[in-house]
Write a protein that holds these residues in place. Structure first.
Motif, PDB file in Angstrom:
ATOM      1  N   PHE A  46       0.840  -1.198   0.000  1.00 22.77           N
ATOM      2  CA  PHE A  46       0.000   0.000   0.000  1.00 22.77           C
ATOM      3  C   PHE A  46       0.876   1.249   0.000  1.00 22.77           C
ATOM      4  N   VAL A  47       0.342   2.317  -0.592  1.00 26.45           N
ATOM      5  CA  VAL A  47       1.052   3.595  -0.633  1.00 26.45           C
ATOM      6  C   VAL A  47       0.127   4.698  -0.131  1.00 26.45           C
ATOM      7  N   ASN A  48       0.431   5.236   1.031  1.00 22.57           N
ATOM      8  CA  ASN A  48      -0.335   6.350   1.611  1.00 22.57           C
ATOM      9  C   ASN A  48      -1.837   6.060   1.658  1.00 22.57           C
ATOM     10  N   GLU A  49      -2.172   4.859   2.063  1.00 28.55           N
ATOM     11  CA  GLU A  49      -3.569   4.443   2.180  1.00 28.55           C
ATOM     12  C   GLU A  49      -4.016   4.555   3.627  1.00 28.55           C
ATOM     13  N   THR A  50      -5.316   4.710   3.840  1.00 32.41           N
ATOM     14  CA  THR A  50      -5.833   4.775   5.199  1.00 32.41           C
ATOM     15  C   THR A  50      -5.808   3.393   5.832  1.00 32.41           C
ATOM     16  N   SER A  51      -5.716   3.360   7.142  1.00 32.23           N
ATOM     17  CA  SER A  51      -5.722   2.075   7.851  1.00 32.23           C
ATOM     18  C   SER A  51      -7.033   1.345   7.648  1.00 32.23           C
ATOM     19  N   LEU A  92      -1.516  -0.696  12.716  1.00 28.26           N
ATOM     20  CA  LEU A  92      -1.712  -1.895  11.906  1.00 28.26           C
ATOM     21  C   LEU A  92      -1.094  -3.126  12.560  1.00 28.26           C
ATOM     22  N   ARG A  93       0.019  -2.928  13.204  1.00 32.38           N
ATOM     23  CA  ARG A  93       0.662  -4.054  13.886  1.00 32.38           C
ATOM     24  C   ARG A  93      -0.208  -4.556  15.037  1.00 32.38           C
ATOM     25  N   LEU A 137       4.179  -1.029   3.635  1.00 31.47           N
ATOM     26  CA  LEU A 137       3.802   0.374   3.509  1.00 31.47           C
ATOM     27  C   LEU A 137       4.900   1.102   2.744  1.00 31.47           C
ATOM     28  N   HIS A 138       4.561   1.569   1.548  1.00 36.87           N
ATOM     29  CA  HIS A 138       5.568   2.059   0.616  1.00 36.87           C
ATOM     30  C   HIS A 138       5.493   3.567   0.384  1.00 36.87           C
TER      31      HIS A 138
END
Length: 222
Positions: free
Chosen positions: A63-68, A97-98, A85-86
């Motif tokens: 994912f790139v700058n996506e909401t949780s 997220l963890r 997370l890129h």
């Protein structure tokens, strides 16, 4: 004996290609959920296509700058084990997220003047880092960076090495001694077209990487 260098194949999108690559038993398979990527999963790969993958292969959503919230939706839909997370994600989002019982990989683009102190806020909230080549796109640029930038790496977070890895690098990678090196990330150099991998070339790479023990400081993943 299980080699200490793990293997991730990223950018999977087509069901037939996915099945062929999964049969090679990489340790991780990556699926890109970034609409601007030429390897974007989109509508081409259904969640059902992932259901019968071997249980020992970890499924990673990129994912790139996506909401949780959206990330969690994709995790549930595709039964993902990890998120990569890129973009410009914060340590707080990694922690969030963890806490959802996911493995968290945070990617960073390395150039000659990279400041490793920028990683410090992420150390407690990521399972792995991923080091890629700095380029026009967040990832998948097909370019190799100077791996010697990592020769003095001293953080406790193991990392994936990405960026233009090809068959020509197999022997070097097999004997590479870098602190913290955990896995390699294979993508664009093993494609017939974006999202469609060449299983024969991937098989050759995987066999060459696994023919001898790799001297890495990391030996297992959870």
């Amino acid at each position: 004996m299980k080699p200490t260098l793990y293997i991730k194949v990223c950018g999977m999108r087509e069901a037939h290609s996915l099945a062929a690559v999964a049969a090679l038993q990489p340790d991780f398979l990556g699926f890109i959920f970034y609409p601007k990527s030429s390897r974007y999963v989109g509508q081409e790969l259904s969640a059902a296509s992932l259901e019968n993958l071997p249980s020992n292969i970890k499924k990673v959503g990129v994912f790139v700058n996506e909401t949780s919230e959206v990330i969690r939706q994709r995790v549930q839909e595709f039964k993902l084990n990890a998120v990569q997370l890129h973009g410009d994600e914060t340590p707080n989002q990694c922690q969030e997220l963890r806490a959802s019982d996911l493995l968290v990989l945070k990617a960073f683009a390395l150039g000659g003047n990279f400041d490793f102190d920028t990683l410090l806020p992420y150390v407690s909230h990521c399972d792995y880092f991923l080091f890629d080549t700095k380029g026009e796109q967040p990832g998948g640029n097909g370019l190799v960076f100077d791996w010697q930038l990592l020769r003095n790496y001293s953080l406790p977070v193991p990392y994936f090495l990405a960026g233009g890895l090809d068959l020509t690098h197999a022997e070097t990678l097999r004997n590479l001694q870098l602190p913290g090196l955990f896995a390699v990330d294979l993508n664009s150099r093993f494609e017939i077209s974006p999202g469609k991998k060449d299983p024969a070339r991937l098989n050759q790479m995987i066999q060459e990487l696994r023919q001898a023990d790799v001297r890495s400081s990391m030996t297992s993943f959870t």
